[in-house]
Scaffold this motif. Structure first.
Motif, short mmCIF file in Angstrom:
data_model
loop_
_atom_site.label_atom_id
_atom_site.label_comp_id
_atom_site.label_asym_id
_atom_site.label_seq_id
_atom_site.Cartn_x
_atom_site.Cartn_y
_atom_site.Cartn_z
N LEU A 120 -3.56 -27.63 -17.19
CA LEU A 120 -3.21 -28.92 -17.78
C LEU A 120 -1.95 -28.79 -18.63
CD1 LEU A 120 -4.01 -31.87 -18.14
CD2 LEU A 120 -5.44 -31.18 -20.08
N GLU A 121 -1.85 -27.68 -19.35
CA GLU A 121 -0.65 -27.43 -20.16
C GLU A 121 0.58 -27.33 -19.27
OE1 GLU A 121 1.16 -23.95 -23.07
OE2 GLU A 121 -0.99 -24.01 -22.65
N PHE A 122 0.43 -26.66 -18.12
CA PHE A 122 1.56 -26.54 -17.19
C PHE A 122 1.98 -27.92 -16.68
CE2 PHE A 122 2.83 -26.51 -12.73
CZ PHE A 122 4.01 -25.78 -12.81
N LEU A 123 1.01 -28.74 -16.29
CA LEU A 123 1.33 -30.07 -15.77
C LEU A 123 2.02 -30.91 -16.83
CD1 LEU A 123 -1.94 -30.80 -13.74
CD2 LEU A 123 0.25 -30.01 -12.88
N ARG A 124 1.60 -30.77 -18.09
CA ARG A 124 2.27 -31.51 -19.17
C ARG A 124 3.69 -30.99 -19.38
NH1 ARG A 124 -2.97 -31.67 -23.22
NH2 ARG A 124 -3.88 -33.61 -22.38
N SER A 125 3.89 -29.69 -19.16
CA SER A 125 5.23 -29.14 -19.32
C SER A 125 6.19 -29.71 -18.27
CB SER A 125 5.20 -27.62 -19.23
OG SER A 125 4.94 -27.19 -17.89
N GLN A 126 5.64 -30.14 -17.13
CA GLN A 126 6.47 -30.76 -16.10
C GLN A 126 7.09 -32.05 -16.61
OE1 GLN A 126 7.23 -28.62 -13.88
NE2 GLN A 126 6.16 -29.18 -11.98
N ILE A 127 6.37 -32.76 -17.48
CA ILE A 127 6.90 -34.00 -18.06
C ILE A 127 8.11 -33.68 -18.93
CG2 ILE A 127 6.38 -35.97 -19.54
CD1 ILE A 127 3.47 -35.72 -18.73
N ARG A 129 10.11 -31.17 -18.59
CA ARG A 129 11.21 -30.72 -17.75
C ARG A 129 11.89 -31.88 -17.04
NH1 ARG A 129 9.47 -27.76 -13.48
NH2 ARG A 129 11.56 -26.94 -13.14
N ALA A 130 11.13 -32.93 -16.71
CA ALA A 130 11.70 -34.08 -16.02
C ALA A 130 12.42 -34.99 -17.01
CB ALA A 130 10.58 -34.85 -15.30
N GLU A 131 13.22 -35.91 -16.46
CA GLU A 131 13.96 -36.85 -17.32
C GLU A 131 13.05 -38.03 -17.68
OE1 GLU A 131 18.24 -37.63 -16.58
OE2 GLU A 131 17.86 -36.57 -14.71
N VAL A 132 12.09 -37.77 -18.56
CA VAL A 132 11.18 -38.81 -19.00
C VAL A 132 11.53 -39.25 -20.42
CG1 VAL A 132 8.77 -39.39 -19.47
CG2 VAL A 132 9.34 -37.92 -17.52
N HIS A 133 11.64 -38.29 -21.33
CA HIS A 133 11.93 -38.61 -22.73
C HIS A 133 13.41 -38.47 -23.07
CE1 HIS A 133 7.66 -38.75 -23.29
NE2 HIS A 133 7.52 -37.48 -22.95
N ALA A 134 14.15 -37.71 -22.28
CA ALA A 134 15.56 -37.49 -22.56
C ALA A 134 16.30 -37.22 -21.26
CB ALA A 134 15.75 -36.31 -23.52
N GLY A 135 17.60 -37.49 -21.27
CA GLY A 135 18.41 -37.27 -20.08
C GLY A 135 18.75 -35.80 -19.90
N ALA A 136 19.32 -35.48 -18.76
CA ALA A 136 19.74 -34.11 -18.45
C ALA A 136 21.21 -34.13 -18.08
CB ALA A 136 18.90 -33.54 -17.31
N LYS A 137 21.92 -33.09 -18.45
CA LYS A 137 23.33 -32.97 -18.11
C LYS A 137 23.47 -32.65 -16.63
CE LYS A 137 24.81 -31.44 -22.70
NZ LYS A 137 25.50 -30.37 -23.48
N ARG A 238 5.60 -52.32 -21.17
CA ARG A 238 6.07 -51.30 -20.23
C ARG A 238 5.12 -50.11 -20.28
NH1 ARG A 238 12.16 -49.65 -20.10
NH2 ARG A 238 12.13 -51.42 -18.67
N ILE A 239 4.70 -49.68 -19.11
CA ILE A 239 3.87 -48.49 -18.97
C ILE A 239 4.67 -47.44 -18.21
CG2 ILE A 239 1.73 -47.53 -18.04
CD1 ILE A 239 1.24 -49.39 -20.33
N VAL A 240 4.78 -46.24 -18.77
CA VAL A 240 5.47 -45.13 -18.10
C VAL A 240 4.42 -44.11 -17.66
CG1 VAL A 240 7.18 -43.30 -18.33
CG2 VAL A 240 7.54 -45.50 -19.49
N LEU A 241 4.43 -43.80 -16.38
CA LEU A 241 3.49 -42.84 -15.80
C LEU A 241 4.26 -41.71 -15.15
CD1 LEU A 241 1.14 -45.40 -14.00
CD2 LEU A 241 0.82 -44.43 -16.28
N PHE A 242 3.61 -40.57 -15.06
CA PHE A 242 4.24 -39.42 -14.42
C PHE A 242 3.20 -38.68 -13.59
CE2 PHE A 242 6.04 -35.08 -14.27
CZ PHE A 242 7.31 -35.38 -13.79
N ARG A 243 3.54 -38.45 -12.33
CA ARG A 243 2.65 -37.68 -11.45
C ARG A 243 3.25 -36.28 -11.29
NH1 ARG A 243 -0.75 -39.68 -7.35
NH2 ARG A 243 0.36 -41.68 -7.39
N PRO A 244 2.77 -35.31 -12.08
CA PRO A 244 3.39 -33.98 -12.03
C PRO A 244 3.01 -33.21 -10.77
CG PRO A 244 1.52 -33.95 -13.51
CD PRO A 244 1.66 -35.36 -13.05
#
Length: 530
Positions: A120-127, A129-137, A238-244
């Motif tokens: 579960l911790e790994f799946l949360r870490s995927q969030i 890593r993805a551009e959910v809370h902040a952008g990526a260069k 607005r609902i934000v969902l993520f399928r890791p």
């Protein structure tokens, strides 16, 4: 005196009881120890059978062989179960090791109860890593992963190909289920928040959904942003969902030997001798000289140009010392489905890979191995997406001369397109083709039979492998739209012809060529003045 009378009365009864018990034991012993024959009546030898002793010996030997075979069968089953258990243990260990590597040193292998929490911790870490809370260069504009938007009825997509539209209902069940699940979870989230509060709020329904966006990063997961109507005007929820995505897992490690896997290329043909000559040049170079594990079956309709076609085939056979071909001639109207069906069924050898091919197809030796690797009897059939060539006269018209064919076969946006609406070129084992029922022979002419067969495979339990391949090309040829077509059919035919002629940009250059030429003349005039 009384005791003596009692004993004299009880003793005969005991004797009778003992005799009965002994008889019963003897009968039970005989029933238990007598070997059973085929007819369950082999306790005593028959009149025509060998003597009693020999009969019993034969029966005992037979029973001993049966037990021996049964024991061997059990040993084999036990060995197979041990192998499977060992394989499952190795897979489990590999999976646990992978989780450990993915999650870092925090995973304690000695404590398996921690694995679900760490996963579960790994799946949360995927969030994170993805551009959910902040952008990526990102290095360039091409590295950006765009969203696609959707409503309850439609999906608006960028990657349309040739068969999909910019706006369409989601056709694939997995996509429909995916988006429906996201909306359902969002509604549950909204309504569970309302039920926890003391104030009265309306219950959200699917009709409150306005629009959504989603995008998938292949190594992280899918992000969904769903917008609903709010409680008041100009308010939204607005609902934000993520399928890791979880860690990658090893499923198989196979050693595939294709040294003895023969491919039977079946080609239906009527006339088109010049195209067949070009096809045989490709067949000789790739099939005979480079691959060598190949058979050719030509099913020819009619007699016009037949002698020319046979001469081409025989010349190739002599010059290349190639004997693995079959020529079948049918005196009837051309039917692609019937030609392929007859070519497949006439094969008399062992189970073989069938490659259904047309005369205007170019293939490489690498493709033939791809064909072998993606077919498996009773399990897999292969439906490659070939690259369709644009009109070389338009593509290379400004070069002054058209390059040789081998130099034209380049996969670029300007040279052709993936023919994702075509299902005619396919590889499958002959046994699967026969078991599925073959082609629909009621379909005449060219077209329709390929889709019908494709749907049969889709409705079966076989795996249908559908993918673009770099070694299979559809060579351009002029498409004619006969006058007998209705206005609507003629319009569709011309649209198909335009699609096969050139890219959107190249067709635009043809439409505006007069303006382009005028511009070039002005440029030359102005340069002379200066």
């Amino acid at each position: 005196m009384m005791v003596r009378r009692g004993l004299s009365a009880w003793l005969p009864r005991m004797v009778v009881l003992l005799v009965v018990l002994c008889s019963a034991v003897s009968i039970l012993y005989m029933l238990a120890c007598t070997p059973k024959g085929i007819d369950e009546q082999l306790a005593f030898p028959r009149a025509n059978s060998p003597t009693g002793k020999e009969g019993y010996q034969a029966i005992l030997q037979e029973r001993e062989e049966q037990h021996h075979n049964y024991i061997n069968s059990l040993k084999k089953q036990i060995a197979q179960l041990k192998d499977e258990l060992q394989e499952r243990s190795e897979q489990l260990k590999s999976l646990q090791d992978h989780y450990t590597d993915s999650l870092g040193p925090g995973l304690e292998r000695s404590n398996p109860e921690k694995t679900p929490a760490d996963l579960l911790e790994f799946l949360r870490s995927q969030i994170d890593r993805a551009e959910v809370h902040a952008g990526a260069k990102l290095p360039t504009e091409y590295a950006a992963v765009p969203f696609e938007s959707f409503t309850l009825q439609k999906v608006y997509q960028l990657d349309t190909g040739l068969t999909r539209h910019p706006e369409e209902k989601p056709v694939r069940k997995d996509k429909r289920d995916e988006l429906a699940e996201a909306i359902e979870l969002a509604l549950e989230t909204l309504n569970s928040q309302n039920s926890d509060s003391n104030t009265n709020h309306h219950m959200y329904a699917a009709s409150d959904f306005i629009e959504g966006m989603y995008r998938t990063e292949k190594d992280k997961g899918t992000l969904y942003e769903l917008t609903f109507k709010g409680d008041r005007s100009h308010e939204f929820r607005r609902i934000v969902l993520f399928r890791p995505f979880g860690p990658i897992m090893k499923v198989k490690n196979e050693n595939l030997n294709m040294a003895n896997t023969l491919i039977n290329i079946v080609v239906p043909l009527a006339k088109r001798a010049s195209k067949f000559r070009q096809f045989m040049q490709n067949f000789r170079e790739m099939g005979i000289e480079q691959d060598g594990r190949i058979h050719l079956t030509v099913v020819y309709f009619g007699k016009e140009q037949m002698n020319e076609v046979k001469a081409i085939l025989e010349n190739t056979s002599k010059s290349a010392n190639f004997k693995n071909f079959t020529f079948i001639q049918l005196n009837e109207e051309f039917s692609r489905g019937k030609g392929l069906d007859i070519g497949a069924r006439i094969w008399k050898g062992n189970n073989v890979v069938l490659f259904f091919c047309d005369v205007d197809i170019y293939f490489t030796a690498e493709f033939l191995n791809t064909c072998r690797l993606n077919t498996q009897p009773g399990k897999k059939v292969f439906y490659p997406v070939l690259f369709s060539q644009y009109n070389p006269g338009i593509i290379y018209g400004h070069h002054g001369s058209i390059p040789p064919l081998e130099q034209q076969l380049v996969i670029k946006k300007e040279t052709g397109f993936w023919r994702d609406f075509g299902f005619g070129m396919t590889c499958q084992y002959r046994s699967d083709f026969i078991n599925i029922g073959g082609f629909d022979l009621d379909i005449k002419g060219w077209g329709g039979e390929d889709v019908h067969l494709y749907r049969k495979y889709l409705h079966s339990n076989l795996i249908v492998v559908r993918t673009p391949v770099r070694g299979l090309f559809h060579l351009w040829h002029e498409k004619r739209c006969p006058d007998e077509l209705t206005p609507e059919q003629y319009k569709m035919c011309m649209q198909s012809k335009a699609m096969n002629e050139a890219s959107h940009g190249q067709l635009g250059m043809l439409v505006f060529r007069h303006e382009i030429e005028a511009h070039l003349r002005k440029q030359k005039t102005s340069s002379k003045k200066t």
